[in-house]
Motif scaffolding. Structure first.
Motif, PDB file in Angstrom:
ATOM      1  N   TYR A 180       0.851  -1.189   0.000  1.00 46.83           N
ATOM      2  CA  TYR A 180       0.000   0.000   0.000  1.00 46.83           C
ATOM      3  C   TYR A 180       0.890   1.244   0.000  1.00 46.83           C
ATOM      4  O   TYR A 180       1.770   1.371   0.852  1.00 46.83           O
ATOM      5  CB  TYR A 180      -0.878   0.058   1.246  1.00 46.83           C
ATOM      6  CG  TYR A 180      -2.141  -0.762   1.215  1.00 46.83           C
ATOM      7  CD1 TYR A 180      -2.404  -1.688   0.215  1.00 46.83           C
ATOM      8  CD2 TYR A 180      -3.085  -0.609   2.212  1.00 46.83           C
ATOM      9  CE1 TYR A 180      -3.573  -2.430   0.222  1.00 46.83           C
ATOM     10  CE2 TYR A 180      -4.256  -1.343   2.220  1.00 46.83           C
ATOM     11  CZ  TYR A 180      -4.500  -2.258   1.228  1.00 46.83           C
ATOM     12  OH  TYR A 180      -5.659  -2.987   1.236  1.00 46.83           O
ATOM     13  N   TYR A 228      -2.816   5.410   1.529  1.00 46.25           N
ATOM     14  CA  TYR A 228      -3.834   4.596   0.853  1.00 46.25           C
ATOM     15  C   TYR A 228      -4.723   3.865   1.865  1.00 46.25           C
ATOM     16  O   TYR A 228      -4.247   3.339   2.871  1.00 46.25           O
ATOM     17  CB  TYR A 228      -3.173   3.570  -0.057  1.00 46.25           C
ATOM     18  CG  TYR A 228      -4.185   2.702  -0.783  1.00 46.25           C
ATOM     19  CD1 TYR A 228      -4.822   3.162  -1.923  1.00 46.25           C
ATOM     20  CD2 TYR A 228      -4.515   1.444  -0.296  1.00 46.25           C
ATOM     21  CE1 TYR A 228      -5.760   2.380  -2.579  1.00 46.25           C
ATOM     22  CE2 TYR A 228      -5.453   0.658  -0.946  1.00 46.25           C
ATOM     23  CZ  TYR A 228      -6.076   1.129  -2.080  1.00 46.25           C
ATOM     24  OH  TYR A 228      -7.008   0.358  -2.714  1.00 46.25           O
ATOM     25  N   SER A 229      -6.016   3.825   1.574  1.00 39.86           N
ATOM     26  CA  SER A 229      -6.975   2.998   2.310  1.00 39.86           C
ATOM     27  C   SER A 229      -7.708   2.127   1.310  1.00 39.86           C
ATOM     28  O   SER A 229      -8.128   2.618   0.242  1.00 39.86           O
ATOM     29  CB  SER A 229      -7.998   3.856   3.062  1.00 39.86           C
ATOM     30  OG  SER A 229      -7.371   4.537   4.126  1.00 39.86           O
ATOM     31  N   SER A 230      -7.876   0.871   1.644  1.00 39.00           N
ATOM     32  CA  SER A 230      -8.577  -0.050   0.746  1.00 39.00           C
ATOM     33  C   SER A 230     -10.055   0.321   0.677  1.00 39.00           C
ATOM     34  O   SER A 230     -10.595   0.925   1.606  1.00 39.00           O
ATOM     35  CB  SER A 230      -8.454  -1.493   1.258  1.00 39.00           C
ATOM     36  OG  SER A 230      -9.238  -1.673   2.436  1.00 39.00           O
ATOM     37  N   LYS A 247     -13.893  -0.635   1.193  1.00 33.66           N
ATOM     38  CA  LYS A 247     -14.504  -1.541   2.168  1.00 33.66           C
ATOM     39  C   LYS A 247     -14.733  -2.881   1.479  1.00 33.66           C
ATOM     40  O   LYS A 247     -15.253  -2.938   0.364  1.00 33.66           O
ATOM     41  CB  LYS A 247     -15.815  -0.973   2.693  1.00 33.66           C
ATOM     42  CG  LYS A 247     -16.420  -1.808   3.818  1.00 33.66           C
ATOM     43  CD  LYS A 247     -17.690  -1.188   4.344  1.00 33.66           C
ATOM     44  CE  LYS A 247     -17.391  -0.638   5.718  1.00 33.66           C
ATOM     45  NZ  LYS A 247     -18.633  -0.168   6.375  1.00 33.66           N
ATOM     46  N   GLU A 251      -9.762  -1.474  10.226  1.00 31.30           N
ATOM     47  CA  GLU A 251     -11.027  -1.093  10.859  1.00 31.30           C
ATOM     48  C   GLU A 251     -12.083  -2.148  10.557  1.00 31.30           C
ATOM     49  O   GLU A 251     -12.373  -2.452   9.396  1.00 31.30           O
ATOM     50  CB  GLU A 251     -11.507   0.267  10.355  1.00 31.30           C
ATOM     51  CG  GLU A 251     -12.791   0.708  11.017  1.00 31.30           C
ATOM     52  CD  GLU A 251     -13.298   2.049  10.524  1.00 31.30           C
ATOM     53  OE1 GLU A 251     -14.465   2.367  10.831  1.00 31.30           O
ATOM     54  OE2 GLU A 251     -12.556   2.756   9.828  1.00 31.30           O
ATOM     55  N   VAL A 307     -11.762  -2.252   6.403  1.00 27.26           N
ATOM     56  CA  VAL A 307     -10.934  -1.339   5.619  1.00 27.26           C
ATOM     57  C   VAL A 307      -9.527  -1.400   6.198  1.00 27.26           C
ATOM     58  O   VAL A 307      -9.337  -1.284   7.412  1.00 27.26           O
ATOM     59  CB  VAL A 307     -11.460   0.117   5.694  1.00 27.26           C
ATOM     60  CG1 VAL A 307     -10.493   1.081   5.017  1.00 27.26           C
ATOM     61  CG2 VAL A 307     -12.849   0.218   5.068  1.00 27.26           C
ATOM     62  N   SER A 342      -5.759   0.396   6.118  1.00 23.58           N
ATOM     63  CA  SER A 342      -5.194   1.700   5.777  1.00 23.58           C
ATOM     64  C   SER A 342      -3.712   1.787   6.104  1.00 23.58           C
ATOM     65  O   SER A 342      -3.243   1.181   7.062  1.00 23.58           O
ATOM     66  CB  SER A 342      -5.910   2.810   6.557  1.00 23.58           C
ATOM     67  OG  SER A 342      -7.269   2.859   6.223  1.00 23.58           O
ATOM     68  N   ASN A 343      -3.040   2.578   5.273  1.00 19.18           N
ATOM     69  CA  ASN A 343      -1.672   3.000   5.552  1.00 19.18           C
ATOM     70  C   ASN A 343      -1.763   4.483   5.854  1.00 19.18           C
ATOM     71  O   ASN A 343      -1.890   5.306   4.951  1.00 19.18           O
ATOM     72  CB  ASN A 343      -0.755   2.748   4.356  1.00 19.18           C
ATOM     73  CG  ASN A 343       0.659   3.217   4.599  1.00 19.18           C
ATOM     74  OD1 ASN A 343       1.001   3.656   5.681  1.00 19.18           O
ATOM     75  ND2 ASN A 343       1.486   3.127   3.572  1.00 19.18           N
ATOM     76  N   ASP A 344      -1.700   4.838   7.134  1.00 16.55           N
ATOM     77  CA  ASP A 344      -1.866   6.233   7.536  1.00 16.55           C
ATOM     78  C   ASP A 344      -0.590   7.053   7.406  1.00 16.55           C
ATOM     79  O   ASP A 344      -0.610   8.266   7.607  1.00 16.55           O
ATOM     80  CB  ASP A 344      -2.378   6.303   8.982  1.00 16.55           C
ATOM     81  CG  ASP A 344      -3.789   5.735   9.109  1.00 16.55           C
ATOM     82  OD1 ASP A 344      -4.547   5.764   8.109  1.00 16.55           O
ATOM     83  OD2 ASP A 344      -4.138   5.269  10.207  1.00 16.55           O
TER      84      ASP A 344
END
Length: 135
Positions: free
Chosen positions: A56, A60-62, A64, A83, A106, A108-110
């Motif tokens: 990722y 990026y966030s996938s 849902k 999440e 979901v 995520s890579n914050d």
């Protein structure tokens, strides 16, 4: 029997598929998912194990989605945030997150600068997709 033991047994008893690449868009900052291994499980009727390497990009966030089988996610680099049902679990390099089948989630890579790289080990129904998008 743990997933690794099942994997070793399936290597001796099942057929092996290596190198199938399941991709997202090929743009420079798009995530990349590469299926590394997938085979029917010798010890579980009509199930298979899939091993996928996922990258990722920063931020990026996938979409849902849910997985059709039980998942163990092992983080190689970076820190991921998963999440599920409003609760967020994080894992950094060397840590594992377990995901239940059928639960919308979901990932995520914050980070704003570092890539998130992880491996998914999924045991699920043979012939089914590994994940399904949720609207």
């Amino acid at each position: 029997m743990n997933v690794i033991s099942k994997l070793v047994r399936s290597l001796t008893a099942g057929s092996l598929v290596i190198g199938l690449t399941v991709g997202f868009a090929s743009a420079q900052d798009s995530p990349k998912l590469t299926e590394v291994f997938k085979t029917p499980l010798a010890t579980a009727a009509e199930n298979e194990i899939a091993v996928m390497h996922v990258d990722y990009p920063p931020g990026y966030s996938s979409p849902k989605h849910f997985h059709t089988g039980q998942v163990l996610l092992y983080v190689l680099e970076g820190t991921g945030a998963l999440e599920v049902d409003g609760a967020v679990r994080t894992a950094k390099a060397g840590e594992v997150i377990q995901e239940a089948a059928g639960k919308p989630m979901v990932m995520s890579n914050d980070s704003t600068s570092e890539w998130l790289r992880f491996v998914i080990f999924q045991v699920g129904p043979e012939g089914e997709p590994t994940h399904v998008k949720v609207d």
